[in-house]
Design an enzyme around this catalytic site. Sequence first.
Site, PDB file in Angstrom:
ATOM      1  N   THR B  98      12.508   0.587  -1.626  1.00  0.00           N
ATOM      2  CA  THR B  98      11.228   1.236  -1.842  1.00  0.00           C
ATOM      3  C   THR B  98      10.356   0.922  -0.645  1.00  0.00           C
ATOM      4  O   THR B  98       9.968  -0.228  -0.438  1.00  0.00           O
ATOM      5  CB  THR B  98      10.571   0.679  -3.118  1.00  0.00           C
ATOM      6  OG1 THR B  98      11.486   0.869  -4.194  1.00  0.00           O
ATOM      7  CG2 THR B  98       9.266   1.368  -3.418  1.00  0.00           C
ATOM      8  N   LYS B 174       9.182   7.616  -5.465  1.00  0.00           N
ATOM      9  CA  LYS B 174       9.561   6.292  -5.962  1.00  0.00           C
ATOM     10  C   LYS B 174       8.334   5.414  -6.194  1.00  0.00           C
ATOM     11  O   LYS B 174       8.191   4.773  -7.241  1.00  0.00           O
ATOM     12  CB  LYS B 174      10.523   5.637  -4.964  1.00  0.00           C
ATOM     13  CG  LYS B 174      10.796   4.183  -5.180  1.00  0.00           C
ATOM     14  CD  LYS B 174      11.492   3.879  -6.515  1.00  0.00           C
ATOM     15  CE  LYS B 174      11.703   2.357  -6.653  1.00  0.00           C
ATOM     16  NZ  LYS B 174      12.055   1.980  -8.020  1.00  0.00           N
ATOM     17  N   LYS B 243       3.584  -5.476  -3.731  1.00  0.00           N
ATOM     18  CA  LYS B 243       3.857  -4.816  -2.454  1.00  0.00           C
ATOM     19  C   LYS B 243       3.953  -3.292  -2.658  1.00  0.00           C
ATOM     20  O   LYS B 243       3.392  -2.505  -1.885  1.00  0.00           O
ATOM     21  CB  LYS B 243       5.180  -5.335  -1.878  1.00  0.00           C
ATOM     22  CG  LYS B 243       5.530  -4.845  -0.490  1.00  0.00           C
ATOM     23  CD  LYS B 243       7.042  -4.807  -0.273  1.00  0.00           C
ATOM     24  CE  LYS B 243       7.655  -3.680  -1.103  1.00  0.00           C
ATOM     25  NZ  LYS B 243       9.062  -3.397  -0.819  1.00  0.00           N
TER      26      LYS B 243
END
Lengths: 298, 298, 298, 298
Positions: B98, B174, B243
């Site tokens: 990702t 995503k 993140k």
Amino acid sequence: MRVGFIGLGAMGQTMAQHLVKAGHEVRVWNRTPARARPLVAAGATLAKTVAAACDEAAVVFSMLADDAALIDAVSGGDNEPGIIDALGEGDVHVSLATIGTELSARLTQAHAESGQHFVAAPVFGRPEAATAARLTIVAAGDDAALARVQPLLEVMGQKVILLGADPPAASLVKLTGNFLIASMIEALAEAYALLRRNGIDPKQFLEIVNGNLFRSPIYEGYGTLMAERQFTPPGFKLALGLKDVRLLLASADRAAVPMPLGSLVYEHLLSAVARGKGDLDWTALALVVAEDAGIADG
Amino acid sequence: MRVGFIGLGAMGQTMAQHLVKAGHEVRVWNRTPARARPLVAAGATLAKTVAAACDEAAVVFSMLADDAALIDAVSGGDNEPGIIDALGEGDVHVSLATIGTELSARLTQAHAESGQHFVAAPVFGRPEAATAARLTIVAAGDDAALARVQPLLEVMGQKVILLGADPPAASLVKLTGNFLIASMIEALAEAYALLRRNGIDPKQFLEIVNGNLFRSPIYEGYGTLMAERQFTPPGFKLALGLKDVRLLLASADRAAVPMPLGSLVYEHLLSAVARGKGDLDWTALALVVAEDAGIADG
Amino acid sequence: MRVGFIGLGAMGQTMAQHLVKAGHEVRVWNRTPARARPLVAAGATLAKTVAAACDEAAVVFSMLADDAALIDAVSGGDNEPGIIDALGEGDVHVSLATIGTELSARLTQAHAESGQHFVAAPVFGRPEAATAARLTIVAAGDDAALARVQPLLEVMGQKVILLGADPPAASLVKLTGNFLIASMIEALAEAYALLRRNGIDPKQFLEIVNGNLFRSPIYEGYGTLMAERQFTPPGFKLALGLKDVRLLLASADRAAVPMPLGSLVYEHLLSAVARGKGDLDWTALALVVAEDAGIADG
Amino acid sequence: MRVGFIGLGAMGQTMAQHLVKAGHEVRVWNRTPARARPLVAAGATLAKTVAAACDEAAVVFSMLADDAALIDAVSGGDNEPGIIDALGEGDVHVSLATIGTELSARLTQAHAESGQHFVAAPVFGRPEAATAARLTIVAAGDDAALARVQPLLEVMGQKVILLGADPPAASLVKLTGNFLIASMIEALAEAYALLRRNGIDPKQFLEIVNGNLFRSPIYEGYGTLMAERQFTPPGFKLALGLKDVRLLLASADRAAVPMPLGSLVYEHLLSAVARGKGDLDWTALALVVAEDAGIADG
């Protein structure tokens, strides 16, 4: 059994029909009597007053969206007796609406003081589910009352969950469930705004994420309405959604639980009302989110 | 086919195994070579450098959680050549991690400048799903590259969705999907705090709401972990969740889309990290919400 | 003039003293009569009941922090008459407390129905300012009532601002003013947490920013208390600050005005109460912000 | 002294004028040379390149609003040398702009590696204050450099505060100060929307609250502009305000400090940009807040 039914909105009307079809003697009352016609055609009796609907009924249901209307119906007013006056000792009042925990507690006490029982039995499901008797009903009240009303609730819902003796608990579970849905609407609204600004079709995204990950009929249903920007006719009016989130925050306030996501959803629904969108479906919260991102047509 | 595989964390290791089992000649590289043992035992070759893993491979996969590590692997450093140096013209680099849309765009351009192809192919699913080859993979890149890597992706995932020619679009889908999950965690966290403060068992609530309304395996899975306050071992580390939300907000910033729910989730995850909970599962966001409500044991 | 004074908290006591010193005949009442001693010593009369404090007084002041206490005092209860019963036609009740606009409107109507006048006259300033008669008082009510109470208010405050005939307007101005202060506390709390985490002394920052930019005694006062983390004794209790922000949000709800900063401040104050800090000064909101940043000692 | 001055926007132009008037030999550079005319008329020399402006100057000032422009000027590009190439050992680069702490740290290191000094000296004040030499300047850098530039800074500002040896600290103090102002704008915007919806004039409110409580020239200035909805010409462009809050949040992220009010202000500024208001004064954040409350004309 002879039962009363107060409040014939989209949900109430369908639910009362199930009682009639199951062979119960149902006396219905609605502020606008015209809405009772289909029920009368099916065999219900139209009561001219709330008290008349309660007459000789051991169980009275109410499905009134708005607290003030419910309080009026319960307590009566002017020379008009209310449910509490009309019911006898040992009788049961079942509120099917989504109400606040504070009102739920007040009604519990008020009926108890008259030797009556109060059951909070809010329902999960939109009008289509009510028609198909596929509602989930979460009921709380004292054992004797629950035992008496359970068979009636099972006529209206696919699943009846008994939650214990404390009516406000059922009210809180319902408000909290609605909060989860509202949160999902907010999340989808922000996701769609971001995707649209990047030239990605929300429908394709929904297919990927719900088709493979969430696999939830509720994401499917709401997500599709939102991707198609089909906010009318409302399955659940935005102004009513706002009312429910407001009631949730009132419960959170009493419990000293900060709910920042609750507040965020509340503010977006309030903004939607301020912008004249209160009569749309509550997925129209997405219009506020889109406008905030400069997406002019929502 | 000879393929390279860079990055053998929990996800990467399992995914590389599927490639080995499918009969491909896989050269693996990991910063800590010890993690490669099970793969070598299964027939993979341990490469001593990133470049060696790429050697004569027409397709190289990377599964590196952290942008800096990915950039290092791609561009190399000091006297160490990177993926871009080691791949030949026409070869493909597939990033399974990702990553942010900005990095996705940069890698697309960098590989193109070397006559190579970049495919962003992020995966949906936790390590159990990777083991069972039940991942969903969303891939974007130019047609030729997609055609070449699709059979390899199908070895690793149950479902491969081709999203078009623009790698950042797959990265954004995503990130947005993760945002939906994070939002659900936040909503459940607030709901549970409210219920617990009112003496209602979150598990019973989950059973009612997910069992009847959402009917989603993802609510079931996350909701149960949260009701049982089982935040370790982490299925997905909170610091990594932070993140991803940070990357989402960076994309939203570039698109001028305010995402207040994104910010809220970000702040709660950041607070969890500040409070030393970054290595727990990201559902531990619930600990922050509970502490804010004065629930001492989370 | 003979006046009544109901409610002798930190603010009420000092304000009543100014009336006594100005030569008025003041009858005071407080739930805990012991608090009246300094006033009686100065020449006030202790009334045993609210009604006795109102007896033959043309003007009655109340300074009751909490809505329920004010409603009790106004309406009485059991066999106890309230202000409204004890005052005669044409008499004036002046509420000096910070109350909600809804209650302000209700009291206006209730007094009007008894041929009396209601004036909302909330005060700006902390106890030190009350002692020094440096309060600012914002009063609204009908002209005749304002004309009568203005000289009395001028005894207690340095500045009396007449806001017109509508008492809820004065209540709203006061709530909104408190909101500005609460917002400043929130902003300073976040700023200080960031600076402390970066090794910069909040006091030095305050000196730079307030000394050169804001040049405001209120930033100086609050900012210094917060930099020194001196949250007790409370100048204004956090739980009362929470009450005021709650009332503000209720007004905003009725006006359909989303106030996300209002909600943010509300959540932090609510969290502070949930964490047992309700009796500290309301600048202790900073403890919540600091804990959220992992700063353990606030 | 011979000094260079890079960047002649509204602020830079005025500040450079003060240096010229004080008798310094000033070489100026600006991307659009036409903006240098008034300075050349006053005695400054127009440099054709950044390097020429630095030539034989022991101190070079830059006032470049945007990080990319500053990086270009410092590092140069193509065949164009930058400040770092043009300055000699021991020379000083003073950045007067509001920059992020990360860039501040990078520039500190880059100049140190060339044996030069970097001083971050952001200024507080709007263009009028710059013209009147009433700016406050907060400077950080090593002692020798500060000693050399202090007399020059005192020519441009009314007050020069030395903050120590760490340039990023000065940058952070400036960003945090701007955050306090932005928070005040947000608070006033929400307050005004609520008051306007209740028929109360924001100007009257401002007079009460600032006149008696805050007594701050900054509330007076911003509050009046907002009450009069005078958002153009911009004293400080909204898009630049957004940039500064973005830099603040980046610093907060690195320090793991959640700043929910920072995020709120950021989202409103971002929404303003998305709605096409980026070139207005940053008080136009109030337009977003008003539109969210359904106030059509802002």
